[in-house]
Design an enzyme around this catalytic site. Structure first.
Site, PDB file in Angstrom:
ATOM      1  N   HIS A 168       0.934  -1.129  -0.222  1.00 49.95           N
ATOM      2  CA  HIS A 168       0.125   0.028   0.065  1.00 49.95           C
ATOM      3  C   HIS A 168       0.786   1.321  -0.019  1.00 49.95           C
ATOM      4  O   HIS A 168       1.625   1.293   0.995  1.00 49.95           O
ATOM      5  CB  HIS A 168      -0.953  -0.139   1.111  1.00 49.95           C
ATOM      6  CG  HIS A 168      -2.022   1.261   1.185  1.00 49.95           C
ATOM      7  ND1 HIS A 168      -3.158   1.098   0.660  1.00 49.95           N
ATOM      8  CD2 HIS A 168      -1.846   2.534   1.526  1.00 49.95           C
ATOM      9  CE1 HIS A 168      -3.785   2.282   0.839  1.00 49.95           C
ATOM     10  NE2 HIS A 168      -2.924   3.098   1.342  1.00 49.95           N
ATOM     11  N   CYS A 169       0.566   2.157  -0.885  1.00 44.43           N
ATOM     12  CA  CYS A 169       1.599   3.107  -1.260  1.00 44.43           C
ATOM     13  C   CYS A 169       0.820   4.577  -0.612  1.00 44.43           C
ATOM     14  O   CYS A 169      -0.372   4.659  -1.518  1.00 44.43           O
ATOM     15  CB  CYS A 169       1.991   3.421  -2.673  1.00 44.43           C
ATOM     16  SG  CYS A 169       2.974   4.882  -2.891  1.00 44.43           S
ATOM     17  N   PRO A 170       1.101   5.145   0.459  1.00 50.19           N
ATOM     18  CA  PRO A 170       0.496   6.348   0.843  1.00 50.19           C
ATOM     19  C   PRO A 170       0.525   7.519  -0.297  1.00 50.19           C
ATOM     20  O   PRO A 170      -0.398   8.213  -0.447  1.00 50.19           O
ATOM     21  CB  PRO A 170       0.963   6.769   1.964  1.00 50.19           C
ATOM     22  CG  PRO A 170       2.350   6.089   2.026  1.00 50.19           C
ATOM     23  CD  PRO A 170       2.155   4.842   0.985  1.00 50.19           C
TER      24      PRO A 170
END
Length: 311
Positions: A168-170
């Site tokens: 998951h990439c913010p």
């Protein structure tokens, strides 16, 4: 025949009894039930996808602001005051083109369903429709109440199980998964390119200004010009290193057909091994063309893959 309840195994419960890998080794390949990708594709795949996460939204906004800052410095500090018109036009066109592709890739990576498994499909009726044989079980995610195919992992931020979830990439406020990995790779590539381009222009601008009068190098005062260029230099160097590493990591992950989570957890490989070229085509589409580098082109994955529910 056993009731469907006995054939739906809670993922976390099964891991406590020896792990996913251990349970899989005890079963033969023919015990797996191949199910079309269409069956496990979320209805949101064709709709707008957006994660309402405060941290992710803030990081995404910061990303756009940093690109706009670089755009401002490149245009108004370095190119427009330049006496060389050809230099300004060529570099301005190239930088704006790459920046546009970077932001378009970011938007596609953020607003594309990464491969979410239908939520709440672990119902008695649905399990019965799978027509499981005695002794076969399916994995059910206890968090989103969905039946998990192979290589799917639950994301605590998206609150969904994602097929081939890498991480998951913010910065894109989304998971990087099966459906949007292409756009994330393009985003890292184009950000790295505009970062490198801006650094080269900053170096040339500094060299020209040292040889010439600083007051003629920019429409801003010399101190303001130096501060703006140093900030851009720092931003460009930081993001060049960061996105280059991410780009290399993603390409390696694609070529080895092993996601970041699978590498981190050292999960046992239970899927067919393919060549690096086939793995690249699986992400960017068939066949190779300039569309691979376009964030506006949706990858054509050819035949729908089959996923294994039963383990």
């Amino acid at each position: 025949m056993k009731s469907p309840v006995h054939r739906c195994r809670d993922v976390e419960h099964s891991r406590g009894q020896g792990g996913v890998g251990a349970g899989t080794n005890c079963l033969q390949a023919e015990q797996r039930i191949p199910i079309s990708k269409d069956v496990i594709t979320s209805s949101s795949a064709s709709a707008m996808w957006f994660i309402r996460d405060a941290c992710g939204i803030m990081c995404a906004v910061i990303t756009w602001l940093l690109v706009f800052y670089a755009e401002f410095v490149v245009l108004f500090v370095m190119l427009l005051p330049s006496k060389n018109l050809t230099y300004s036009i060529v570099n301005g066109t190239l930088f704006n083109f790459l920046a546009f592709l970077a932001l378009a890739s970011h938007l596609r990576a953020m607003c594309t369903d990464p491969g979410a498994v239908p939520k709440g499909n672990a119902t008695k009726e649905y399990i019965e429709s799978l027509q499981l044989k005695p002794g076969q079980v399916v994995y059910k995610c206890p968090k989103c109440c969905s039946i998990k195919p192979d290589r799917a992992h639950h994301c605590s931020v998206c609150k969904r199980c994602i097929r081939k979830m890498d991480h998951h990439c913010p910065w894109v406020n989304n998971c990087v998964g099966e459906n949007n990995q292409k756009y994330f790779v393009l985003f890292t590539m184009y950000i790295a390119l505009i970062s490198l381009h801006s650094l080269v222009m900053v170096i040339f601008h500094f060299l020209n200004c040292f040889e010439d009068d600083w007051t003629k190098c920019s429409s801003f005062s010399p101190p303001a010009t130096v501060i703006l260029l140093i900030l851009l230099c720092f931003e460009g160097l930081l993001f060049l290193i960061f996105t280059s590493v991410m780009f290399g990591t993603q390409v390696h992950s694609i070529c080895t057909d092993e996601t970041g989570i699978e590498q981190l957890k050292k999960e046992e490989r239970r899927w067919a091994k393919k060549t690096k070229w086939m793995n690249m085509r699986a992400v960017f589409g068939h066949p190779f063309s300039l569309l691979w580098f376009s964030p506006f082109s949706t990858p054509d994955h050819g035949k729908a893959e089959t996923y294994q529910y039963v383990v």
